[in-house]
Design a protein around this motif. Structure first.
Motif, short mmCIF file in Angstrom:
data_model
loop_
_atom_site.label_atom_id
_atom_site.label_comp_id
_atom_site.label_asym_id
_atom_site.label_seq_id
_atom_site.Cartn_x
_atom_site.Cartn_y
_atom_site.Cartn_z
N GLN A 149 0.93 -1.22 -0.08
CA GLN A 149 -0.36 0.01 -0.15
C GLN A 149 0.66 1.14 0.30
N VAL A 150 2.47 1.08 -0.17
CA VAL A 150 3.21 2.06 0.01
C VAL A 150 3.70 2.41 -1.04
N ASP A 151 3.91 3.76 -1.75
CA ASP A 151 4.40 4.40 -2.45
C ASP A 151 5.39 4.98 -2.25
N PHE A 152 6.50 4.21 -2.29
CA PHE A 152 7.98 4.56 -2.47
C PHE A 152 8.76 5.65 -2.62
N GLU A 153 8.03 5.63 -4.20
CA GLU A 153 8.44 7.26 -4.95
C GLU A 153 8.16 8.81 -4.16
#
Length: 355
Positions: A21-25
């Motif tokens: 669920q995480v947007d690492f950008e």
């Protein structure tokens, strides 16, 4: 008395990771946390069996002493992943020593070294996928201790909770910053606990920083409490001044944190033959250096941002711009330190710690 682990570290894993669920950008610093956390309670005069459990809320009494008397200390450190997928810490022994120095000043019991490193290693291995490779990516690690005893009597607590939580991170500051030199407010004073990473030290900074931001500055350079004549720290970071080709920085004291990044930069500078003058730094000499052109750089140094260049400062209603250097010390030091952290350069100082 030496503390040893008498029972195995207990590990309870999440049923399903939230990493998808995480947007690492597009990470906001310190707002997203990994699947697990390390927890260890101090009860009946001793630290209990440490545990790793799913990250989640705590249940505490409203009368827990941390809420009333501020018995809370913390650390900040990072884990890095190199191009081969190996994970490293940077001088974690220094962070372990310092959290216990901070704890001692706030009458909090010392945390055992074996608990700390066994728990930290296990936590990082469990949440390894959260440590993304790539220069600038890291996992920010926040060890902390709080007083949990339910009582509002004004004395040190008998019960505590030691925890480690982790947050994926990119760059902490974006771009160069402008700072306002403090003329009234102080971060700490002689005989106090400015050298400790105590929660209250940071709470007291927020209001003066807010006032500075209203004037168009991002941070405050703190000055000494007695006279406000000497530069001490910049925001939450140690601060360096480059006058001509000499680096100036204040010595550590009751008031100034013994920063891991600070001492590392000093070591690198000395190895490279760059003159470092560790002494009290007068506001007046930095203002004069800015006026005559000998002030080449100002930059903060700390775990979160590594090195944060200052492009301008304000003092007594005057604004001083700092001309950007083509080959700055700040950029050189940042690259030298990060190359060690990300295993891109030889670690001649033995600072890297492989997880």
């Amino acid at each position: 008395m030496k503390n040893t682990i008498s029972q195995a570290l207990k590990i309870s894993e999440v049923s399903e990771s939230k990493i998808g669920q995480v947007d690492f950008e597009n990470l906001n610093f310190g707002k997203i946390f990994t699947d697990h956390m390390f927890v260890c309670d101090y009860v009946n005069g001793e630290w209990q069996t440490p545990e790793i459990v799913p990250y989640g809320p705590l249940t505490m009494e409203p009368s827990a002493r941390v809420f009333h008397y501020g018995q809370a200390v913390f650390e900040g450190m990072k884990a890095y992943k190199d191009d081969n997928g190996d994970t490293f810490l940077f001088r974690p022994d220094e962070n372990f020593k310092r959290i216990n120095i901070s704890a001692e000043r706030l009458a909090i019991p010392e945390f055992p070294e074996d608990y700390f490193f066994e728990g930290l290693n296990a936590l990082l291995k469990l949440d390894n996928e959260w440590i993304k490779p790539g220069y600038g990516n890291s996992l920010y690690i926040r060890p902390f201790v709080i007083a949990t005893q339910a009582s509002v009597s004004a004395s040190e607590a008998d019960e505590y909770k030691f925890m480690i939580i982790c947050s994926p991170a990119q760059s902490y500051y974006s771009g160069d910053v402008s700072v306002l030199v403090a003329e009234k407010f102080s971060r700490s004073a002689n005989g106090g606990f400015g050298y400790a990473k105590a929660a209250g030290n940071y709470a007291g900074q927020f209001y003066p920083t807010k006032l500075a931001q209203e004037q168009g500055y991002q941070q405050v350079i703190w000055t000494d409490a007695n006279t406000h004549e000497y530069m001490e720290e910049a925001g939450t970071m140690n601060v360096f001044f480059r006058v001509n080709d000499t680096l100036l920085t204040a010595p550590v004291s009751d008031r100034i944190l013994d920063g891991v990044t600070r001492k590392s930069l000093i070591t690198i500078a000395e190895k490279e033959g760059i003159k470092v003058d560790v002494r009290p730094v007068k506001v007046s000499e930095i203002v004069e250096a800015a006026k005559n052109g000998s002030l080449k750089e100002v930059f903060g140094a700390g775990t979160a941002a590594v090195v944060s260049p200052v492009k301008a400062f304000g003092y007594k209603g005057e604004h001083y711009e700092i001309e950007k250097q083509e080959n700055s010390y700040a950029s050189y030091f940042k690259k030298a330190l990060m190359d060690i952290q990300y295993n891109k350069a030889e670690d001649t100082f033995s600072w890297r710690y492989k997880v």
